[in-house]
Design an enzyme around this catalytic site. Sequence first.
Site, PDB file in Angstrom:
ATOM      1  N   ALA A  33       4.588   2.380   9.628  1.00 57.54           N
ATOM      2  CA  ALA A  33       5.436   3.000   8.619  1.00 57.54           C
ATOM      3  C   ALA A  33       4.683   3.142   7.302  1.00 57.54           C
ATOM      4  O   ALA A  33       3.915   2.257   6.921  1.00 57.54           O
ATOM      5  CB  ALA A  33       6.686   2.150   8.397  1.00 57.54           C
ATOM      6  N   THR A  34       4.931   4.232   6.624  1.00 59.55           N
ATOM      7  CA  THR A  34       4.298   4.438   5.320  1.00 59.55           C
ATOM      8  C   THR A  34       4.638   3.314   4.338  1.00 59.55           C
ATOM      9  O   THR A  34       3.735   2.813   3.660  1.00 59.55           O
ATOM     10  CB  THR A  34       4.681   5.818   4.749  1.00 59.55           C
ATOM     11  N   GLU A  42      -0.938  -3.110  -1.223  1.00 62.79           N
ATOM     12  CA  GLU A  42      -0.614  -3.929  -2.388  1.00 62.79           C
ATOM     13  C   GLU A  42      -0.989  -5.387  -2.157  1.00 62.79           C
ATOM     14  O   GLU A  42      -1.479  -6.068  -3.057  1.00 62.79           O
ATOM     15  CB  GLU A  42       0.860  -3.801  -2.750  1.00 62.79           C
ATOM     16  N   GLY A  61       3.079  -4.287  -9.548  1.00 62.27           N
ATOM     17  CA  GLY A  61       2.793  -2.882  -9.309  1.00 62.27           C
ATOM     18  C   GLY A  61       3.562  -1.986 -10.261  1.00 62.27           C
ATOM     19  O   GLY A  61       4.735  -2.243 -10.558  1.00 62.27           O
ATOM     20  N   HIS A  68      -0.695   9.235   3.513  1.00 59.18           N
ATOM     21  CA  HIS A  68      -0.679   8.659   4.859  1.00 59.18           C
ATOM     22  C   HIS A  68      -1.095   9.780   5.798  1.00 59.18           C
ATOM     23  O   HIS A  68      -0.343  10.707   6.051  1.00 59.18           O
ATOM     24  CB  HIS A  68       0.719   8.141   5.188  1.00 59.18           C
ATOM     25  N   ARG A 112      -1.629  -1.747 -11.277  1.00 61.97           N
ATOM     26  CA  ARG A 112      -0.903  -2.991 -11.489  1.00 61.97           C
ATOM     27  C   ARG A 112      -1.104  -3.409 -12.936  1.00 61.97           C
ATOM     28  O   ARG A 112      -2.067  -2.981 -13.571  1.00 61.97           O
ATOM     29  CB  ARG A 112      -1.404  -4.085 -10.541  1.00 61.97           C
TER      30      ARG A 112
END
Length: 126
Positions: A33-34, A42, A61, A68, A112
């Site tokens: 999954a994206t 992250e 973040g 993707h 971040r």
Amino acid sequence: MTLVPGLRAQLLIMVEREDTATKIGSGDVPVLATPRLLALAEMATMQAVRPHLGAGETSVGTRVQLEHLAASPVGTHVEISTELTEVDGRRLVFSFVARDRTTLVGQGTIERVVVDRERFMERATR
């Protein structure tokens, strides 16, 4: 805080059912999954900087750019590599790539900001 461009981290995962768009709810196909790809990227950025932060500091973040590019079915090994490319005060910019054995799966940037954990949580829980 000793953050300088060039800090790197890598994660290697095998796509499990729990990582799929079907399971997470972001799609209806059993591939990476994206949102999970982003979470892994992250996580790698956190690993790159964690040893270099001061006592009581963490990073949060603030901005993401993600492409993707290829599907990764269950059982595929995917390596996510991050590099700190820019330090502007407390703002950190990372590039990342995700690859399986033969394909560029995804790429992008993550920004971040270094924060004092206690003050951040005080503000977040008001």
